[in-house]
Scaffold this motif. Structure first.
Motif, short mmCIF file in Angstrom:
data_model
loop_
_atom_site.label_atom_id
_atom_site.label_comp_id
_atom_site.label_asym_id
_atom_site.label_seq_id
_atom_site.Cartn_x
_atom_site.Cartn_y
_atom_site.Cartn_z
N GLY A 79 132.46 -62.86 81.61
CA GLY A 79 133.46 -63.72 81.95
C GLY A 79 134.44 -63.94 80.88
O GLY A 79 133.42 -64.75 80.22
N PRO A 80 135.74 -63.91 80.82
CA PRO A 80 136.61 -64.31 79.46
C PRO A 80 136.05 -66.39 79.60
O PRO A 80 135.84 -66.23 78.40
CB PRO A 80 138.20 -64.91 79.78
CG PRO A 80 138.30 -63.81 81.24
CD PRO A 80 136.19 -63.30 81.57
N ALA A 81 136.05 -66.77 80.23
CA ALA A 81 135.19 -68.44 80.31
C ALA A 81 134.48 -68.57 79.22
O ALA A 81 134.05 -69.27 77.88
CB ALA A 81 135.04 -68.78 81.09
N SER A 82 132.85 -67.69 80.44
CA SER A 82 131.66 -67.95 79.33
C SER A 82 131.76 -67.41 77.86
O SER A 82 131.19 -68.04 76.35
CB SER A 82 130.70 -67.28 79.90
OG SER A 82 129.49 -67.42 79.61
N GLY A 126 130.16 -60.89 91.24
CA GLY A 126 130.90 -59.62 91.60
C GLY A 126 132.67 -59.19 91.37
O GLY A 126 133.31 -58.94 91.84
N ARG A 128 140.46 -70.15 84.37
CA ARG A 128 139.08 -70.37 85.49
C ARG A 128 139.30 -72.18 85.34
O ARG A 128 139.45 -73.01 84.93
CB ARG A 128 138.04 -70.32 84.31
CG ARG A 128 138.15 -68.51 83.86
CD ARG A 128 138.13 -67.22 85.47
NE ARG A 128 137.90 -66.69 85.00
CZ ARG A 128 138.24 -65.25 85.53
NH1 ARG A 128 139.88 -65.28 85.85
NH2 ARG A 128 138.43 -64.51 84.65
N ASP A 129 138.21 -72.12 86.68
CA ASP A 129 138.45 -73.97 87.08
C ASP A 129 137.29 -74.76 86.40
O ASP A 129 135.55 -73.76 86.53
CB ASP A 129 138.64 -74.09 87.93
CG ASP A 129 139.87 -73.94 89.09
OD1 ASP A 129 140.75 -73.94 88.68
OD2 ASP A 129 140.12 -72.81 89.81
N TYR A 130 137.06 -75.58 85.52
CA TYR A 130 136.56 -76.42 84.93
C TYR A 130 136.14 -77.54 85.04
O TYR A 130 137.43 -78.54 85.46
CB TYR A 130 136.10 -76.42 83.15
CG TYR A 130 135.70 -74.94 82.99
CD1 TYR A 130 136.16 -73.11 83.65
CD2 TYR A 130 134.03 -74.75 82.86
CE1 TYR A 130 135.02 -72.37 83.25
CE2 TYR A 130 133.35 -73.20 82.45
CZ TYR A 130 133.71 -71.93 82.96
OH TYR A 130 133.22 -70.49 83.52
N THR A 131 135.36 -78.26 85.23
CA THR A 131 135.38 -79.48 85.39
C THR A 131 135.81 -80.63 83.91
O THR A 131 134.32 -80.10 83.36
CB THR A 131 134.36 -80.34 86.28
OG1 THR A 131 133.47 -78.83 87.69
CG2 THR A 131 133.78 -81.66 86.12
N HIS A 154 127.03 -67.97 81.05
CA HIS A 154 126.40 -66.85 81.68
C HIS A 154 126.53 -65.41 81.74
O HIS A 154 126.20 -64.70 82.92
CB HIS A 154 126.82 -66.41 83.00
CG HIS A 154 128.88 -67.02 83.50
ND1 HIS A 154 129.49 -64.86 83.54
CD2 HIS A 154 129.47 -66.98 83.67
CE1 HIS A 154 130.43 -65.39 84.09
NE2 HIS A 154 130.59 -66.81 83.53
N LEU A 193 128.69 -73.46 81.87
CA LEU A 193 127.36 -73.08 81.55
C LEU A 193 127.09 -70.92 81.56
O LEU A 193 128.71 -70.50 80.79
CB LEU A 193 127.18 -72.31 82.80
CG LEU A 193 126.07 -71.71 83.29
CD1 LEU A 193 124.54 -71.98 82.93
CD2 LEU A 193 126.35 -70.63 84.89
N LYS A 241 132.33 -66.24 92.90
CA LYS A 241 131.89 -65.24 93.78
C LYS A 241 131.21 -64.50 93.04
O LYS A 241 132.00 -63.68 92.22
CB LYS A 241 132.70 -64.99 94.92
CG LYS A 241 132.48 -64.50 95.68
CD LYS A 241 133.16 -63.60 96.73
CE LYS A 241 132.83 -63.47 98.08
NZ LYS A 241 133.42 -63.44 99.34
N ASP A 274 131.37 -78.79 79.80
CA ASP A 274 130.06 -78.24 79.71
C ASP A 274 129.37 -76.46 80.23
O ASP A 274 130.74 -76.52 81.74
CB ASP A 274 129.35 -78.74 80.58
CG ASP A 274 129.62 -80.57 80.17
OD1 ASP A 274 129.79 -80.54 78.76
OD2 ASP A 274 128.76 -81.57 80.54
N GLY A 314 136.88 -64.05 88.51
CA GLY A 314 138.01 -65.63 88.54
C GLY A 314 138.70 -65.74 89.92
O GLY A 314 139.68 -65.80 90.22
N THR A 346 126.77 -74.43 87.85
CA THR A 346 128.13 -74.41 88.17
C THR A 346 128.41 -75.91 87.69
O THR A 346 129.65 -75.87 88.17
CB THR A 346 129.15 -73.28 88.45
OG1 THR A 346 128.29 -73.29 90.14
CG2 THR A 346 128.82 -72.02 87.86
#
Ligand SMILES: Cc1cc2nc3c(=O)[nH]c(=O)nc-3n(C[C@H](O)[C@H](O)[C@H](O)COP(=O)(O)OP(=O)(O)OC[C@H]3O[C@@H](n4cnc5c(N)ncnc54)[C@H](O)[C@@H]3O)c2cc1C
Length: 275
Positions: free
Chosen positions: A113-116, A258, A84-87, A109, A107, A256, A105, A261, A153
């Motif tokens: 989601g695997p990242a969250s 629904g 996943r893309d993160y800043t 949510h 969020l 997006k 950082d 990734g 995000t």
């Protein structure tokens, strides 16, 4: 006349790093700090830089990561690569007595989601594999006004824009939040500098706010990032109604509804892709 900022390319590296701190910066946001010897050589100087963060496949619990070879990036033969893309929010280079550190950082949510889910559960000592950024683009040159629009995000990138835009250049910002308490994400100095106006998640609120700015001359640059579908009318307004040339706007679908990734390089409006 606005010119695109110069892009500086970086050698692509995939780094295995260790979580050294976690901090709740607002009820919906957690800041994860990572460090480790592989952080040497990390560079991120652009407001919209992004790293690929790699996560274990929730179905198998296995973390599958590509490798960087002289021939390019190689995907392993087995396993599913989940990224996943993160800043990269802040990078602190090593100094005498302290190791280099990098903040992301997240969020929170939900667990879908695997990242969250990873960020919600990460503890000191957890591993985070970070790819890139591949490059950093400077702030566009020649703009006397920036209009910045974001959902949660895109708050880390918004903070980086605010820090990157030269003093004296006007900024107007619109931020759409699901929960008012996440306004605490931005420091008061950022809110003041960028004249942040907080908006609800009501459909169309971001578009209305941008329309209410009124006419935009050739000295204005607009950046909008957040949920892809909700950005379509904003892009249509800027591109088709105002007729802004592409050096004056960037509309980026950061996620997006629904679509796990989602690749942000895909056009948000397939009926009218970027030329
Ligand atoms: C260039 C770039 C920079 C980004 N920087 C950041 C950043 O610094 N911090 C950050 O938190 N995010 C950032 N994002 C957004 C982040 O990559 C997405 O939200 C991503 O989908 C999260 O992955 P996930 O594994 O948690 O959820 P996914 O597996 O991707 O999605 C699972 C489900 O959750 C939904 N979902 C995804 N994101 C959200 C959300 N924000 N709110 C509600 N539902 C959601 C999806 O629609 C899907 O139904 C950035 C995206 C891009 C393209």
């Amino acid at each position: 006349m606005i010119e695109q900022g110069t892009t500086v390319h970086h050698d692509f590296a995939i780094r295995s790093l260790t979580v050294t701190n976690r901090q709740e910066i607002s009820p919906g946001f957690v800041r994860i700090t990572v460090s480790g010897p592989e952080l040497a050589g990390f560079v991120s100087t652009g407001a919209t830089d992004h790293s690929k963060l790699f996560f274990a496949d929730p179905a198998t619990g296995t973390l599958t990561v590509p490798t960087v070879t002289p021939e390019g990036i190689k995907r392993p033969e087995h396993g599913t690569v989940i990224s996943r893309d993160y800043t990269p929010r802040v990078f602190r280079d090593a100094t005498e007595g302290s190791d280099a550190e990098l903040d992301f950082d997240f969020l929170l949510h939900g667990e879908a989601g695997p990242a969250s889910a990873w960020a919600a559960a990460a503890t000191l000592g957890s591993t985070l594999v970070v790819g890139g950024p591949r490059g950093s683009r400077e702030v566009p040159k020649g703009a006397t006004r920036f209009i910045l629009a974001a959902d949660e995000t895109a708050l880390p990138a918004l903070a980086r824009w605010i820090e990157s835009i030269p003093e004296g250049v006007d900024i107007i910002s619109f931020v759409q939040l699901s929960n008012d308490f996440d306004a605490a994400y931005l420091e008061p100095a950022h809110v003041h500098r960028a004249k942040v106006i907080w908006l609800s998640k009501e459909v169309g609120s971001l578009e209305r706010a941008i329309r209410n700015v009124g006419p935009m001359g050739d000295d204005t640059f607009v950046w909008a990032a957040g949920e892809a579908t909700s950005l379509v009318p904003i892009r249509r307004y800027l591109r088709n109604e105002l007729g802004l040339p592409k050096n004056q706007y960037k509309v980026d679908g950061y996620w997006k509804q629904g679509e796990p990734g989602r690749d942000h390089h895909l056009p948000i409006d397939p009926t009218d892709p970027e030329d």
